[in-house]
Design a protein around this motif. Structure first.
Motif, mmCIF file in Angstrom:
data_model
loop_
_atom_site.group_PDB
_atom_site.id
_atom_site.type_symbol
_atom_site.label_atom_id
_atom_site.label_comp_id
_atom_site.label_asym_id
_atom_site.label_seq_id
_atom_site.Cartn_x
_atom_site.Cartn_y
_atom_site.Cartn_z
ATOM 1 N N VAL A 195 0.832 -1.205 0.000
ATOM 2 C CA VAL A 195 0.000 0.000 0.000
ATOM 3 C C VAL A 195 0.867 1.255 0.000
ATOM 4 C CG1 VAL A 195 -1.670 1.329 1.345
ATOM 5 C CG2 VAL A 195 -1.968 -1.136 1.080
ATOM 6 N N ALA A 196 1.943 1.236 0.799
ATOM 7 C CA ALA A 196 2.835 2.395 0.848
ATOM 8 C C ALA A 196 3.485 2.629 -0.504
ATOM 9 C CB ALA A 196 3.903 2.187 1.918
ATOM 10 N N LEU A 197 3.906 1.554 -1.163
ATOM 11 C CA LEU A 197 4.531 1.698 -2.478
ATOM 12 C C LEU A 197 3.545 2.230 -3.506
ATOM 13 C CD1 LEU A 197 7.071 1.230 -4.167
ATOM 14 C CD2 LEU A 197 6.259 -1.091 -4.608
ATOM 15 N N VAL A 198 2.323 1.715 -3.449
ATOM 16 C CA VAL A 198 1.284 2.222 -4.362
ATOM 17 C C VAL A 198 1.018 3.698 -4.088
ATOM 18 C CG1 VAL A 198 -1.144 2.022 -5.009
ATOM 19 C CG2 VAL A 198 0.237 -0.036 -4.689
ATOM 20 N N GLY A 199 0.975 4.067 -2.793
ATOM 21 C CA GLY A 199 0.756 5.469 -2.448
ATOM 22 C C GLY A 199 1.847 6.375 -2.973
ATOM 23 N N ILE A 200 3.089 5.919 -2.862
ATOM 24 C CA ILE A 200 4.196 6.717 -3.381
ATOM 25 C C ILE A 200 4.064 6.908 -4.884
ATOM 26 C CG2 ILE A 200 6.691 6.698 -3.795
ATOM 27 C CD1 ILE A 200 7.025 5.372 -1.084
ATOM 28 N N CYS A 201 3.683 5.845 -5.580
ATOM 29 C CA CYS A 201 3.531 5.946 -7.035
ATOM 30 C C CYS A 201 2.365 6.857 -7.423
ATOM 31 C CB CYS A 201 3.333 4.559 -7.635
ATOM 32 S SG CYS A 201 4.763 3.475 -7.454
ATOM 33 N N LEU A 202 1.269 6.783 -6.641
ATOM 34 C CA LEU A 202 0.102 7.605 -6.972
ATOM 35 C C LEU A 202 0.336 9.078 -6.689
ATOM 36 C CD1 LEU A 202 -2.836 5.357 -5.710
ATOM 37 C CD2 LEU A 202 -2.117 5.761 -8.067
ATOM 38 N N PHE A 203 0.945 9.382 -5.525
ATOM 39 C CA PHE A 203 1.128 10.768 -5.134
ATOM 40 C C PHE A 203 2.428 11.366 -5.667
ATOM 41 C CE2 PHE A 203 -1.676 9.058 -1.815
ATOM 42 C CZ PHE A 203 -2.756 9.932 -1.980
ATOM 43 N N GLY A 204 3.280 10.530 -6.221
ATOM 44 C CA GLY A 204 4.506 11.058 -6.816
ATOM 45 C C GLY A 204 5.687 10.954 -5.886
ATOM 46 N N ALA B 168 13.981 5.631 -13.163
ATOM 47 C CA ALA B 168 14.352 5.296 -11.791
ATOM 48 C C ALA B 168 13.153 4.805 -10.974
ATOM 49 C CB ALA B 168 15.001 6.496 -11.109
ATOM 50 N N ILE B 169 12.007 5.469 -11.127
ATOM 51 C CA ILE B 169 10.832 5.084 -10.330
ATOM 52 C C ILE B 169 10.283 3.718 -10.748
ATOM 53 C CG2 ILE B 169 8.487 5.737 -9.692
ATOM 54 C CD1 ILE B 169 9.336 8.639 -9.925
ATOM 55 N N PRO B 170 10.097 3.445 -12.055
ATOM 56 C CA PRO B 170 9.699 2.071 -12.423
ATOM 57 C C PRO B 170 10.710 1.024 -11.971
ATOM 58 C CG PRO B 170 9.377 3.568 -14.269
ATOM 59 C CD PRO B 170 10.102 4.345 -13.220
ATOM 60 N N ALA B 171 11.991 1.359 -12.036
ATOM 61 C CA ALA B 171 13.011 0.403 -11.581
ATOM 62 C C ALA B 171 12.888 0.145 -10.092
ATOM 63 C CB ALA B 171 14.413 0.936 -11.918
ATOM 64 N N LEU B 172 12.601 1.198 -9.311
ATOM 65 C CA LEU B 172 12.419 1.028 -7.870
ATOM 66 C C LEU B 172 11.239 0.098 -7.582
ATOM 67 C CD1 LEU B 172 13.090 1.860 -4.936
ATOM 68 C CD2 LEU B 172 11.463 3.748 -5.223
ATOM 69 N N VAL B 173 10.150 0.281 -8.319
ATOM 70 C CA VAL B 173 8.970 -0.575 -8.123
ATOM 71 C C VAL B 173 9.301 -2.021 -8.456
ATOM 72 C CG1 VAL B 173 6.616 -1.024 -8.897
ATOM 73 C CG2 VAL B 173 7.383 1.336 -8.537
ATOM 74 N N LEU B 174 9.965 -2.229 -9.589
ATOM 75 C CA LEU B 174 10.312 -3.597 -9.991
ATOM 76 C C LEU B 174 11.280 -4.245 -8.998
ATOM 77 C CD1 LEU B 174 10.819 -3.172 -13.850
ATOM 78 C CD2 LEU B 174 8.911 -4.262 -12.685
ATOM 79 N N ALA B 175 12.151 -3.440 -8.380
ATOM 80 C CA ALA B 175 13.165 -3.983 -7.481
ATOM 81 C C ALA B 175 12.585 -4.415 -6.139
ATOM 82 C CB ALA B 175 14.284 -2.962 -7.270
ATOM 83 N N ILE B 176 11.607 -3.679 -5.629
ATOM 84 C CA ILE B 176 11.149 -3.958 -4.266
ATOM 85 C C ILE B 176 9.736 -4.538 -4.187
ATOM 86 C CG2 ILE B 176 12.637 -2.172 -3.325
ATOM 87 C CD1 ILE B 176 10.265 -0.372 -3.022
ATOM 88 N N LEU B 177 8.929 -4.393 -5.245
ATOM 89 C CA LEU B 177 7.567 -4.939 -5.186
ATOM 90 C C LEU B 177 7.560 -6.457 -4.986
ATOM 91 C CD1 LEU B 177 4.540 -4.523 -5.315
ATOM 92 C CD2 LEU B 177 4.669 -4.707 -7.819
#
Length: 798
Positions: free
Chosen positions: A323-332, A360-369
């Motif tokens: 949820v926190a990761l999704v929130g970061i992606c949604l709010f920027g 960088a942001i898509p890579a961060l999501v792929l790395a930790i999701l």
């Protein structure tokens, strides 16, 4: 065209050609008939079928075939052996206890990736096959080395890229008929004392189990490390339950002959008798094992409770992280460091994010999701007591993580180019010195909003930032990257010099110097007050590791004063006794100077120790003279020129004043219209005033004053400059006006009403139980000790 059939072996469904099925069926029937008379025949046959299913599975996955052919069945029978192959030697004793896989004599070993046992590319499995060891050990070593992979060019990164290169450069090799002659590590339940760990290690290494147990007992004395290691291995290592597991534990190929031999050994074991020392050492552990065996039921219940608890925790954590990761992606990502929400030490995440490449942001999501999802799945698996991972998920998640981390490494390298070179830029400004003026050093405490405006070089309101008004959240000393480091130092000169050492980094040296020049820093001189900014600003909002050191050079022998806030903020370290908080603060009104040989010296203060009390500040042992003067009666005191002195006012029958000091007295006082007028109190003098009644004080300068013991219906206080007043007593109403940077500390002066006026940098603490009315700035500080039932009416000035 051939006819195919569907068969189920060990829970797996395979397609097999009709002629191959006939051969396999006859082979299995002969195995069933031969082992039917053996004890535990069902488990033996289940192990054999499991081995057959595993070989068929490898064939299907590696050769991408839909049906098992006659050739596959013939190869299977050749590897396992037939009943006729070993009936003639079934009475021979087992001579393969320490079996080790024979080394091929066809030529030197060749390193290939092992596709058969691959988890990720087969590199680790290939290394394990090359060295004839269990792949789990290779994978554990690689994971341990990769744990240091975050900073660039560390060992973990070398291992990471070496793995990728080997994956790409070394060809893979399929070994569907591998005899599995290397050993796998299991706990041995048949020879166990507690959990079978030592017996399993003995089977894996070939070492003497008695010696291993003695060493395990001795390791208990090494701060209990042996117990911890034993428990960890006990938890993570599976137990050799089936015949197949036991054969893998000793490194024996899974053939029908070896299966029969192991059955015979289990019926007629040939174990070496333990010596007396081993029996003595293991006796308490055998007792413990018996106790644990008796408590197996309750311990299983506890294990289930712990398992469910851990499962719930992991599930909650996994969902929360997702949820926190999704929130970061949604709010920027660029908004996570806005205002007071998130700080990562001195790093401004908002500014860093502005310069990161778009991937960088898509890579961060792929790395930790995948990590977060795996945590949630682990929780569900524990709750359901079954594994929910499958091969497709493992491949997909691993691929995502590799792509993500490669992207993050590339983004870090791309962003790191901005810090290749460093440069500095220095400025020197002079402040003329007057012999008659005692300069006061202070800091201009910036609140969060102002600090962010300085850091971003733009209006915070335009970014939509919101800041709390609670003054406790305005931490001017917080380690943001734009905090200015201020230091005072003495030198042989005529003026006060303010030297600014600005440093920054950039892609080139010229760019780094340009970034250093864009650092903005201000200080304000107003009369004798020198007020320095706590933070520097930027004209270009780009983070390039900007730093600023401000050095204030003060001529030797020139006396100066400083506020407590400045002393807390500056890099110079003072003794803690100068910041005594109980009773009269010694630091307020202190006078300082620099000496060429002694450095920073306090001229009129001796720091507190733990044993000293506030009354010792006025003891005769610390002064060179004591002068007492009787006065006419008065009810008000006015002293606007108190310099750096200490004043104590108490209630008594006869009005009088007492001076204490160690230098010639230059102070003078007189009474006029019922007001005691203090014309001047020179620095370093201690003053005690006694008066029957007191209703008003008007004080200024840098002195520290304490008033105690007075009770009146109305008490008036006017403070100016850097004067600090501690007020104790009580009354009905307090009227207080504080200007400049004055301070009133009156939590022990209980009143019903308080009418106050606070200047921009003034501080006040009162104890009003019913009503507070007044005017103050947003930057001023006001605290009321009484909290419940108080009515407030404020006029706040921005």
């Amino acid at each position: 065209m051939k006819k195919t059939l569907s068969i189920n072996i060990a829970g797996f469904v395979f397609h097999i050609e009709e002629d191959a099925f006939a051969t396999l069926d006859a082979y299995l029937k002969s195995i069933h008939a031969y082992f039917a008379s053996f004890e535990g025949s069902k488990e033996i046959i289940a192990d054999i079928e499991s081995s057959i299913a595993e070989k068929f599975w490898n064939i299907r996955e590696t050769e991408k075939t839909e049906a098992i052919s006659q050739a596959h069945v013939d190869a299977l029978i050749a590897s396992l052996g037939t009943i006729a192959d070993f009936k003639q030697v079934e009475e021979e004793e087992d001579k393969k206890e320490g079996y080790t896989a024979p080394t091929s004599e066809e030529g030197p070993k060749v390193f290939r990736r092992d596709i058969t046992r691959k988890k990720l590319g087969g590199v680790a499995a290939g290394i394990a096959r090359y060295f004839q060891i269990d792949p789990i050990w290779v994978r554990l070593v690689l994971l341990a080395l990769l744990s240091a992979s975050f900073p660039l060019f560390h060992l973990g990164n070398i291992v990471f890229w070496a793995y990728i290169i080997l994956w790409a450069a070394i060809p893979g090799e399929v070994n569907p008929d591998d005899d599995k002659s290397y050993r796998k590590f299991y706990r041995d339940p048949e020879k166990k004392v507690i959990g079978g760990v030592m017996a399993g290690i003995a089977a894996y290494t070939g070492w003497d189990v008695g010696l291993l147990r003695v060493l395990a007992v001795l390791s208990v004395g090494l701060f209990g490390s042996g117990v911890v290691a034993y428990l960890v291995i006990l938890i993570i290592t599976p137990e050799a339950k089936t015949m197949k597991d036991k054969m893998e534990m000793t490194g024996e190929p899974i053939t029908l002959e070896n299966i029969e031999n192991n059955i015979k050994k289990s019926i007629q074991p040939n174990e070496t008798e333990e010596n007396a020392l081993t029996k003595v050492l293991l006796f308490p552990f055998r007792i413990a094992a018996t106790v644990f065996g008796a408590l197996k039921g309750p311990l299983n219940i506890i294990r289930w409770i712990v398992q469910i608890f851990v499962g719930i925790i992991l599930l909650i954590l996994g969902i929360a992280f997702i949820v926190a990761l999704v929130g970061i992606c949604l709010f920027g990502f660029t908004g996570i460091d806005q205002g007071q929400f998130v700080h990562m030490g001195p790093l401004p995440l908002y500014l860093i994010a502005k310069d990161l490449p778009i991937w960088a942001i898509p890579a961060l999501v792929l790395a930790i999701l995948p990590i977060f999802v795996s945590i949630a799945i682990a929780g569900v698996s524990l709750l359901a007591n079954r594994k929910f991972y499958n091969k497709t998920y493992k491949i997909a998640s691993t691929t995502m993580m590799i792509v993500g981390w490669v992207g993050l490494f590339a983004a870090a390298a791309f962003y790191g180019r901005n810090f290749q070179r460093s440069a500095s830029y220095n400025q020197v400004k002079d402040i003329a010195v007057s012999d008659s003026t005692t300069y006061v050093l202070d800091i201009d405490k910036k609140d969060n909003e102002t600090i962010w405006q300085m850091m971003l070089g733009e209006k915070v309101e335009e970014l939509g930032f919101e800041f709390e008004d609670d003054e406790d959240n305005h931490d001017y000393n917080e380690e943001r990257f734009n905090r200015a480091n201020i230091e005072i130092e003495g030198y042989d000169g005529k003026t006060i010099q303010v030297i600014q050492y600005a440093k920054s980094q950039g892609l080139t040296r010229k760019e780094a110097e340009s970034n250093a020049k864009k650092i903005k820093y201000n200080y304000l001189q107003k009369g004798k007050d020198l007020r320095f900014d706590t933070h520097f600003g930027l004209s270009d909002a780009r983070f390039r590791a900007q730093r600023l050191k401000v050095k204030i050079m003060i001529p030797y022998g020139k006396s100066f004063s400083m506020t407590r806030d400045f002393a807390y903020y500056m890099d110079n370290v003072l003794e803690g006794g100068y910041f005594h908080e109980e009773g009269q603060d010694l630091f307020i009104g202190s006078l300082w100077t620099f000496s060429a040989d002694k450095g920073l010296i306090c001229l009129n203060r001796i720091p507190h120790t733990d044993e000293e009390s506030k009354d010792e500040d006025f003891s005769d042992e610390k002064v060179g003279f004591t002068i007492t003067k009787d006065l006419q009666n008065f009810t008000s005191i006015q002293g606007l020129n108190t310099e750096s002195s200490q004043i104590k006012i108490t209630r008594g029958d006869l009005p009088k004043i007492t001076y204490k000091g160690n230098q010639a007295l230059e102070s003078s006082v007189h009474v006029e219209n019922n007001v005691l007028i203090v014309d001047k109190i020179q620095p370093g003098i201690q003053v005690e005033i006694v008066v029957p009644e007191l209703t008003k004080v008007e004080l200024g300068g840098n002195a520290s004053t304490e008033i105690e013991g007075f009770t009146s219906s109305t008490f008036d206080v006017v403070l100016r400059g850097f004067h600090s007043l501690t007020l104790k007593g009580g009354g009905e109403q307090l009227n207080a006006a504080l200007f400049d940077s004055a301070e009133l500390v009156a939590p022990d002066f209980a009143v019903e009403k308080a009418y106050v006026t606070l200047d921009k940098y003034a501080k006040m603490e009162v104890n009003a139980s019913k009503y507070v009315q007044g005017k103050k700035y947003e930057s001023s500080s006001f605290v009321n000790k009484a909290s419940a039932g108080v009515s407030y009416k404020w006029n706040v000035i921005k």
